[in-house]
Design a protein around this motif. Structure first.
Motif, short mmCIF file in Angstrom:
data_model
loop_
_atom_site.label_atom_id
_atom_site.label_comp_id
_atom_site.label_asym_id
_atom_site.label_seq_id
_atom_site.Cartn_x
_atom_site.Cartn_y
_atom_site.Cartn_z
N VAL A 82 0.85 -1.19 0.00
CA VAL A 82 0.00 0.00 0.00
C VAL A 82 0.89 1.24 0.00
N LEU A 83 0.47 2.24 -0.75
CA LEU A 83 1.26 3.46 -0.90
C LEU A 83 0.32 4.64 -1.09
N HIS A 84 0.56 5.71 -0.31
CA HIS A 84 -0.20 6.95 -0.48
C HIS A 84 0.78 8.04 -0.90
N VAL A 85 0.47 8.67 -2.02
CA VAL A 85 1.37 9.65 -2.63
C VAL A 85 0.63 10.96 -2.84
N GLN A 86 1.23 12.05 -2.37
CA GLN A 86 0.69 13.37 -2.71
C GLN A 86 1.30 13.82 -4.02
N CYS A 87 0.44 14.28 -4.94
CA CYS A 87 0.86 14.62 -6.29
C CYS A 87 0.78 16.13 -6.50
N ASP A 92 -0.14 14.61 -12.97
CA ASP A 92 0.84 13.73 -12.32
C ASP A 92 0.14 12.57 -11.61
N ALA A 93 -0.97 12.86 -10.94
CA ALA A 93 -1.72 11.81 -10.23
C ALA A 93 -2.28 10.79 -11.20
N HIS A 94 -2.77 11.25 -12.35
CA HIS A 94 -3.32 10.34 -13.35
C HIS A 94 -2.25 9.42 -13.91
N LEU A 95 -1.05 9.93 -14.14
CA LEU A 95 0.05 9.10 -14.62
C LEU A 95 0.40 8.02 -13.61
N MET A 96 0.48 8.40 -12.33
CA MET A 96 0.80 7.43 -11.29
C MET A 96 -0.31 6.39 -11.15
N LEU A 97 -1.55 6.82 -11.25
CA LEU A 97 -2.69 5.90 -11.16
C LEU A 97 -2.67 4.90 -12.30
N SER A 98 -2.38 5.35 -13.51
CA SER A 98 -2.31 4.45 -14.66
C SER A 98 -1.23 3.39 -14.46
N ALA A 99 -0.07 3.82 -13.95
CA ALA A 99 1.02 2.87 -13.69
C ALA A 99 0.62 1.84 -12.65
N ALA A 100 -0.11 2.26 -11.61
CA ALA A 100 -0.53 1.35 -10.55
C ALA A 100 -1.54 0.33 -11.05
N VAL A 101 -2.54 0.80 -11.80
CA VAL A 101 -3.58 -0.11 -12.30
C VAL A 101 -2.99 -1.13 -13.27
N GLN A 102 -2.11 -0.67 -14.18
CA GLN A 102 -1.48 -1.57 -15.13
C GLN A 102 -0.59 -2.61 -14.45
N SER A 103 -0.13 -2.31 -13.24
CA SER A 103 0.76 -3.23 -12.51
C SER A 103 0.00 -4.23 -11.65
N GLY A 104 -1.33 -4.14 -11.61
CA GLY A 104 -2.13 -5.09 -10.85
C GLY A 104 -2.78 -4.53 -9.61
N LYS A 117 -5.32 19.14 -1.59
CA LYS A 117 -4.19 18.25 -1.76
C LYS A 117 -4.64 17.02 -2.54
N ILE A 118 -3.86 16.64 -3.54
CA ILE A 118 -4.20 15.50 -4.39
C ILE A 118 -3.44 14.27 -3.88
N ILE A 119 -4.19 13.28 -3.38
CA ILE A 119 -3.59 12.07 -2.83
C ILE A 119 -3.96 10.88 -3.72
N MET A 120 -2.94 10.13 -4.14
CA MET A 120 -3.15 8.93 -4.94
C MET A 120 -2.81 7.72 -4.08
N ALA A 121 -3.76 6.80 -3.92
CA ALA A 121 -3.57 5.59 -3.10
C ALA A 121 -3.35 4.39 -4.01
N VAL A 122 -2.24 3.68 -3.80
CA VAL A 122 -1.95 2.45 -4.53
C VAL A 122 -2.31 1.28 -3.62
N ARG A 123 -3.27 0.48 -4.05
CA ARG A 123 -3.70 -0.64 -3.21
C ARG A 123 -4.42 -1.68 -4.07
N CYS A 124 -4.62 -2.86 -3.48
CA CYS A 124 -5.35 -3.93 -4.16
C CYS A 124 -6.05 -4.79 -3.10
N THR A 125 -6.83 -5.75 -3.54
CA THR A 125 -7.59 -6.62 -2.64
C THR A 125 -6.93 -8.00 -2.51
#
Length: 255
Positions: A82-87, A92-104, A117-125
């Motif tokens: 899990v990763l929370h990133v301020q963009c 910038d947030a959309h680019l990071m989100l695309s990379a996260a989704v494509q990685s699973g 503040k724009i926060i992007m959360a990288v997570r999965c189930t």
């Protein structure tokens, strides 16, 4: 104004630093055994006792030994990366989100705080949660615990593969972004150079025009006066040569 902090990802002993991002919280993934402690036990956080924590694969003995000290309901968990990133920007947030989704990490998403503040959360189930003890008593066999540990280790391996894919996706993403910026700067430089050349040409033409006017202005005026005199002289000659032009002179016997 957003504070500029470097966002860094570590993989295979290397690191990437991007000034468009910084992390607010993160975890690489872990296998834990947590005990919900009764009042008679010494509790840690939120009435929970952490009996075992590992950020890599583990063995059955690593889990069975801590279970012996359980006095409540012990649960084995696998929690993925899990990763929370301020963009800096939504782009910038959309680019990071695309990379996260494509990685699973398909459960990733964006949030916008009240302070914008724009926060992007990288997570999965890709998680696991299995109860093992109740009131300090083991509910399952040693063989079953071994089986569950095997599943948790498989999930950990898949989790590490997704992190590696995420790392590579970010590398590609940032290289593409930097290339676009370079192309944009190159086009801008060419445009400025072209405008500079055109400006210089216009300046030279303006100077040449000014010089011609300053050096040849009197000659133009004199030439205009000579043309006017010549025109008047021609008019007089034409009037003399035409019979009957002057008063009192007969047209036929003009001489």
């Amino acid at each position: 104004m957003m504070v500029l902090v470097v966002f860094t990802i570590f993989a295979n002993g290397e690191n990437l630093s991007f000034e468009e991002y910084f992390t607010t919280s993160s975890c690489s993934g872990r296998i834990t055994v947590i005990d919900t402690a009764p009042e008679s036990c010494v509790a840690q956080k939120k009435n929970l006792v952490w009996l075992f924590v590992s950020h890599s694969k583990c063995k059955v003995d690593d889990v069975m030994s801590p279970l012996a000290s359980s006095c409540g309901t012990a649960v084995l968990k696998f929690e993925p990366f899990v990763l929370h990133v301020q963009c800096r920007t939504l782009e910038d947030a959309h680019l990071m989100l695309s990379a996260a989704v494509q990685s699973g990490f398909r459960n990733s998403g964006l949030t916008l705080s009240k302070t914008r503040k724009i926060i992007m959360a990288v997570r999965c189930t890709h998680n696991l949660e299995v109860p093992l003890c109740n009131q300090g008593k083991l509910l399952v066999s040693h063989e079953y615990v071994d089986f569950i540990i095997g599943i948790a280790n498989q999930k950990m391996e898949e989790n590490l593969r997704r992190i590696e894919r995420f790392y590579q996706s970010i590398q590609i993403m940032m290289k593409n972004k930097q290339q676009k910026l370079l192309n944009k700067e190159e086009k801008l430089m060419k445009k400025k150079k072209k405008e500079s050349v055109v400006s210089e040409q216009r300046q030279k033409l303006r100077c040449q025009t000014d010089d011609c006017q300053s050096n040849g202005g009197s000659n133009v005026i004199e030439l205009d006066e000579d043309l006017q005199l010549a025109h008047c002289f021609n008019s007089v000659l034409e009037s003399i040569s035409v019979p009957g032009t002057f008063p009192g002179v007969d047209g036929e016997n003009g001489a």
